[in-house]
Design an enzyme around this catalytic site. Structure first.
Site, PDB file in Angstrom:
ATOM      1  N   TRP A 160       2.825  45.469  71.661  1.00  0.00           N
ATOM      2  CA  TRP A 160       2.783  45.162  72.984  1.00  0.00           C
ATOM      3  C   TRP A 160       4.165  45.624  73.744  1.00  0.00           C
ATOM      4  O   TRP A 160       4.273  45.645  75.055  1.00  0.00           O
ATOM      5  CB  TRP A 160       2.700  43.738  73.605  1.00  0.00           C
ATOM      6  CG  TRP A 160       3.564  42.898  72.407  1.00  0.00           C
ATOM      7  CD1 TRP A 160       3.099  42.105  71.467  1.00  0.00           C
ATOM      8  CD2 TRP A 160       4.928  42.540  72.540  1.00  0.00           C
ATOM      9  NE1 TRP A 160       4.012  41.280  70.994  1.00  0.00           N
ATOM     10  CE2 TRP A 160       5.229  41.404  71.569  1.00  0.00           C
ATOM     11  CE3 TRP A 160       5.793  42.933  73.534  1.00  0.00           C
ATOM     12  CZ2 TRP A 160       6.443  41.107  71.417  1.00  0.00           C
ATOM     13  CZ3 TRP A 160       7.243  42.521  73.333  1.00  0.00           C
ATOM     14  CH2 TRP A 160       7.342  41.471  72.132  1.00  0.00           C
ATOM     15  N   LYS A 184      -6.269  50.437  68.367  1.00  0.00           N
ATOM     16  CA  LYS A 184      -6.170  49.169  68.918  1.00  0.00           C
ATOM     17  C   LYS A 184      -4.672  48.704  69.399  1.00  0.00           C
ATOM     18  O   LYS A 184      -3.891  48.611  68.733  1.00  0.00           O
ATOM     19  CB  LYS A 184      -6.481  48.198  67.691  1.00  0.00           C
ATOM     20  CG  LYS A 184      -6.883  46.528  68.161  1.00  0.00           C
ATOM     21  CD  LYS A 184      -6.733  45.683  67.105  1.00  0.00           C
ATOM     22  CE  LYS A 184      -5.201  45.113  67.184  1.00  0.00           C
ATOM     23  NZ  LYS A 184      -4.725  44.507  68.204  1.00  0.00           N
ATOM     24  N   SER A 238       5.332  44.608  63.473  1.00  0.00           N
ATOM     25  CA  SER A 238       6.362  43.846  62.665  1.00  0.00           C
ATOM     26  C   SER A 238       5.981  44.252  61.448  1.00  0.00           C
ATOM     27  O   SER A 238       4.901  44.744  60.633  1.00  0.00           O
ATOM     28  CB  SER A 238       6.029  42.305  63.066  1.00  0.00           C
ATOM     29  OG  SER A 238       4.739  42.081  62.599  1.00  0.00           O
ATOM     30  N   GLU A 259       5.442  52.082  61.014  1.00  0.00           N
ATOM     31  CA  GLU A 259       6.326  52.186  61.886  1.00  0.00           C
ATOM     32  C   GLU A 259       6.908  50.658  61.968  1.00  0.00           C
ATOM     33  O   GLU A 259       6.138  49.902  62.923  1.00  0.00           O
ATOM     34  CB  GLU A 259       6.206  52.713  63.244  1.00  0.00           C
ATOM     35  CG  GLU A 259       5.843  54.165  63.043  1.00  0.00           C
ATOM     36  CD  GLU A 259       7.220  55.231  63.134  1.00  0.00           C
ATOM     37  OE1 GLU A 259       8.277  54.454  63.056  1.00  0.00           O
ATOM     38  OE2 GLU A 259       7.132  56.294  62.862  1.00  0.00           O
ATOM     39  N   CYS A 293      12.282  48.178  69.330  1.00  0.00           N
ATOM     40  CA  CYS A 293      12.662  48.324  67.645  1.00  0.00           C
ATOM     41  C   CYS A 293      13.880  48.818  67.353  1.00  0.00           C
ATOM     42  O   CYS A 293      14.404  48.490  66.290  1.00  0.00           O
ATOM     43  CB  CYS A 293      11.525  48.744  66.888  1.00  0.00           C
ATOM     44  SG  CYS A 293      10.867  50.411  67.658  1.00  0.00           S
ATOM     45  N   GLU A 393      14.777  40.014  62.936  1.00  0.00           N
ATOM     46  CA  GLU A 393      14.313  40.720  64.146  1.00  0.00           C
ATOM     47  C   GLU A 393      14.158  39.537  65.119  1.00  0.00           C
ATOM     48  O   GLU A 393      13.137  38.766  65.150  1.00  0.00           O
ATOM     49  CB  GLU A 393      13.164  41.541  64.154  1.00  0.00           C
ATOM     50  CG  GLU A 393      13.018  42.516  65.173  1.00  0.00           C
ATOM     51  CD  GLU A 393      11.872  43.590  64.814  1.00  0.00           C
ATOM     52  OE1 GLU A 393      10.851  43.121  64.472  1.00  0.00           O
ATOM     53  OE2 GLU A 393      11.866  44.569  65.506  1.00  0.00           O
TER      54      GLU A 393
HETATM   55  P1  NAD Z   1       2.652  42.562  65.435  1.00  0.00           P
HETATM   56  O1  NAD Z   1       3.000  43.305  63.943  1.00  0.00           O
HETATM   57  O2  NAD Z   1       2.499  41.150  65.784  1.00  0.00           O
HETATM   58  O3  NAD Z   1       1.398  43.348  65.960  1.00  0.00           O
HETATM   59  C1  NAD Z   1       1.133  44.571  66.063  1.00  0.00           C
HETATM   60  C2  NAD Z   1      -0.228  45.046  66.276  1.00  0.00           C
HETATM   61  O4  NAD Z   1      -0.976  44.543  64.963  1.00  0.00           O
HETATM   62  C3  NAD Z   1      -1.014  44.203  67.373  1.00  0.00           C
HETATM   63  O5  NAD Z   1      -1.785  45.255  67.900  1.00  0.00           O
HETATM   64  C4  NAD Z   1      -1.662  43.283  66.922  1.00  0.00           C
HETATM   65  O6  NAD Z   1      -3.147  42.703  67.269  1.00  0.00           O
HETATM   66  C5  NAD Z   1      -2.184  43.772  65.305  1.00  0.00           C
HETATM   67  N1  NAD Z   1      -2.553  42.924  64.227  1.00  0.00           N
HETATM   68  C6  NAD Z   1      -1.901  41.513  64.158  1.00  0.00           C
HETATM   69  N2  NAD Z   1      -2.106  41.100  63.061  1.00  0.00           N
HETATM   70  C7  NAD Z   1      -3.085  42.131  62.448  1.00  0.00           C
HETATM   71  C8  NAD Z   1      -3.769  42.085  60.761  1.00  0.00           C
HETATM   72  N3  NAD Z   1      -3.723  40.929  60.128  1.00  0.00           N
HETATM   73  N4  NAD Z   1      -4.273  43.367  60.731  1.00  0.00           N
HETATM   74  C9  NAD Z   1      -4.199  44.330  61.465  1.00  0.00           C
HETATM   75  N5  NAD Z   1      -3.692  44.251  62.798  1.00  0.00           N
HETATM   76  C10 NAD Z   1      -2.998  43.006  63.292  1.00  0.00           C
HETATM   77  O7  NAD Z   1       3.871  43.157  66.355  1.00  0.00           O
HETATM   78  P2  NAD Z   1       3.939  42.870  67.823  1.00  0.00           P
HETATM   79  O8  NAD Z   1       4.811  41.583  68.173  1.00  0.00           O
HETATM   80  O9  NAD Z   1       2.926  43.187  68.876  1.00  0.00           O
HETATM   81  O10 NAD Z   1       5.221  44.002  68.381  1.00  0.00           O
HETATM   82  C11 NAD Z   1       6.727  43.596  68.063  1.00  0.00           C
HETATM   83  C12 NAD Z   1       6.944  44.312  66.538  1.00  0.00           C
HETATM   84  O11 NAD Z   1       6.394  45.838  66.531  1.00  0.00           O
HETATM   85  C13 NAD Z   1       8.328  44.332  66.313  1.00  0.00           C
HETATM   86  O12 NAD Z   1       8.446  44.102  64.947  1.00  0.00           O
HETATM   87  C14 NAD Z   1       8.939  45.664  66.454  1.00  0.00           C
HETATM   88  O13 NAD Z   1       9.971  46.171  65.891  1.00  0.00           O
HETATM   89  C15 NAD Z   1       7.547  46.560  66.164  1.00  0.00           C
HETATM   90  N6  NAD Z   1       7.726  47.841  66.712  1.00  0.00           N
HETATM   91  C16 NAD Z   1       8.141  48.928  66.045  1.00  0.00           C
HETATM   92  C17 NAD Z   1       8.272  50.283  66.429  1.00  0.00           C
HETATM   93  C18 NAD Z   1       8.544  51.424  65.546  1.00  0.00           C
HETATM   94  O14 NAD Z   1       8.756  52.476  66.083  1.00  0.00           O
HETATM   95  N7  NAD Z   1       9.040  51.077  64.266  1.00  0.00           N
HETATM   96  C19 NAD Z   1       7.851  50.276  67.691  1.00  0.00           C
HETATM   97  C20 NAD Z   1       7.504  49.516  68.620  1.00  0.00           C
HETATM   98  C21 NAD Z   1       7.555  47.966  67.929  1.00  0.00           C
END
Ligand code: NAD
Length: 505
Positions: A160, A184, A238, A259, A293, A393
């Site tokens: 998000w 998604k 994450s 990522e 991130c 983080e």
């Molecule tokens: P998150 O991991 O909670 O969720 C990311 C996505 O995964 C969402 O769309 C969520 O609905 C989905 N998701 C959650 N559980 C799932 C499952 N069991 N199976 C499949 N999909 C699932 O992360 P967040 O809180 O939305 O975003 C923040 C995180 O994203 C931070 O850790 C950040 O560092 C990371 N991030 C990384 C990069 C990069 O380029 N490395 C870029 C942006 C954000």
């Protein structure tokens, strides 16, 4: 700022975009998009269920033969038109992104939206530069060459924090290479991903090439990752969820691109330009309210500069203007949600508990801003290297500063977390900075800056920050597979090598 458009009206069709049309989700669970600056609901929709994911994957599979069979020039033309549509709608995109995320409008206007449009333009060009590498007669009796082919239907999952940019990073290299995609977005932030897919359709990209399913991670997300007709999973989020995604994708031996999280070090040597380092640290740690991130989260400052650096950062952080995201003068918006704000506050409160010193911030503002998910820019010293505030983080406007003595120690501390996404080093000495670029284990090392990112260069992690690259032509390595084609040049029925299987020479 005036409301740009009626969000409820624009997405009345639902928050699923399948085969070129908005559709209602079928999970039976309603979800709200909330403006984090006010706590007000701005849109509510039904989350995607597994049948919606199936429909989106079918649409993408049906579109694949036509889209992968189009010439690179045809795909490139469509993507150039896509960039033009986005340019026309840039203000709507900035509005919707700020509304659903609470981003300051200047950030949406000057970073998220133009950055995404530039990505489209870049991949419109790159679509014509996909090539096989070698062609030649390596045995003497055959001609060999390589073909780069799309993989098929890509299932992508995005977080998000930068919904529009994440949609761009996932969709563009995939479709430029001839794949079709089901994306998604995070449940909290579907609006600009839906608009992005609609803009693709308006540009003439065929129905089914870009599909959006907005559902819960556990339900729609896992179903998409495990889907037998999805050939590749590309996940940004994450590290914890990434591990789960990897487990599911591995069961069906899918191509996987991850990522994940970051905990970027910001390494200041004692010959650095102090003013530049102070400005860089405040901008690098507070961008997107620290929900980035690659944000600077751990500043390591060589002891002679330590006190002046801390004082300079505290003074500058105190000038940062929190406020209404739609006020062009606002520097810092709220966090994405009250839950995220409370999570950040929890880290800071626990750090206080184990003796860390909070120089500025460390609390949510009161008054007008109290109803939003705001948290003040926070500067912390006195935390141990192995404490959770240094190791985990946080994803909020929090910078921790620690001292170091020798260059060896500074580099070792920079490398001392499980993550390896991004880092910066600050010095006027080319040998010191050169050493930092070689020895810091991260997918990106900035020298005397922190954050800038561009379409031509790859973005991706080392260590627990994942593997694979977004952006740049390196991303084609994720979204294509390489085939060796080998022609016999001899027209001889009995080939010399057959003797290893039957008969003699
Ligand atoms: P998150 O991991 O909670 O969720 C990311 C996505 O995964 C969402 O769309 C969520 O609905 C989905 N998701 C959650 N559980 C799932 C499952 N069991 N199976 C499949 N999909 C699932 O992360 P967040 O809180 O939305 O975003 C923040 C995180 O994203 C931070 O850790 C950040 O560092 C990371 N991030 C990384 C990069 C990069 O380029 N490395 C870029 C942006 C954000």
């Amino acid at each position: 700022m005036e409301q740009q458009f009626d969000v409820m009206g624009r997405f009345a069709g639902g928050a699923q975009y399948i085969a070129g049309e908005l559709k209602q989700g079928g999970s039976g669970t309603t979800h709200a998009v909330v403006d984090p600056a006010t706590g007000d609901e701005v849109y509510s929709y039904e989350l995607a269920g597994t049948a919606d994911v199936d429909a989106a994957v079918s649409a993408a599979a049906a579109a694949f033969p036509g889209w992968s069979g189009a010439t690179p020039g045809e795909r490139s033309d469509a993507m150039h038109r896509f960039a033009a549509v986005l340019t026309d709608q840039a203000e709507d995109f900035a509005y919707a992104e700020s509304l659903q995320c609470g981003k300051p409008i200047k950030l949406s206007r000057e970073f998220d939206v133009p950055g995404s449009i530039d990505n489209v333009a870049f991949f419109a060009g790159a679509a014509r530069h996909l090539e096989g590498k070698a062609a030649g007669e390596y045995t003497g009796d055959h001609t060999s060459y390589t073909r780069r082919e799309p993989i098929g239907v890509v299932g992508s999952i995005a977080p998000w924090n930068y919904p529009l940019q994440m949609a761009a990073w996932k969709v563009l290299p995939a479709i430029a290479a001839g794949n079709t995609i089901v994306l998604k977005p995070a449940e909290l932030t579907p609006l600009t991903s839906l608009m992005f897919a609609q803009a693709a359709t308006a540009a003439g990209i065929p129905d089914g090439v870009v599909n959006i399913v907005t559902g819960a991670g556990r339900e729609a997300g896992e179903h998409l990752v495990g889907h037998p007709s999805v050939a590749m999973t590309s996940f940004t989020g994450s590290t914890e969820v990434g591990k789960r995604v990897a487990e599911i994708a591995t069961r069906s031996v899918k191509r996987l691109h991850l990522e994940l999280g970051g905990k970027a070090p910001f390494l200041v040597f004692d010959d650095a330009d102090l003013e530049a380092a102070v400005h860089g640290a405040v901008a690098g740690s507070l961008i997107n309210t620290g929900q980035d991130c690659t944000a600077a989260t751990r500043a390591y400052v060589q002891r002679p500069l330590f006190d002046a650096f801390v004082a300079g950062v505290a003074d500058l952080m105190a000038t940062v203007r929190l406020g209404d995201p739609f006020d062009p003068a606002t520097d810092l918006g709220p966090l994405i949600s009250h839950t995220q704000r409370d999570r950040v506050a929890g880290f800071v409160d626990r750090a206080r508990g184990y003796g860390a010193r909070i120089h500025t911030g460390g609390e949510a503002p009161g008054g007008e801003l109290a109803k939003g998910a705001y948290y003040r820019p926070t500067l912390i010293t006195g935390a141990a290297q192995d404490s959770e505030i240094v190791q985990r983080e946080i994803f909020g406007p929090v910078l921790v500063v620690l001292p170091f003595d020798s260059d060896d120690e500074g580099i070792a501390l920079a490398n001392d977390t499980p993550f390896g996404l991004a880092a910066s080093a600050w010095s006027r000495d080319v040998y010191r900075t050169g050493r930092a670029t070689r020895e810091i284990q991260a997918g990106c090392v900035w020298i005397n800056d922190h954050i800038p990112i561009l379409s031509e260069m790859p973005h991706g992690g080392y260590k627990a920050s994942g593997f694979g690259k977004d952006m740049s032509t390196y991303s084609f390595d994720e979204y294509t597979q390489v085939k060796h084609v080998m022609y016999d040049n001899t027209a001889v029925a009995r080939k010399d090598w057959h003797r290893t299987v039957f008969g003699d020479r």
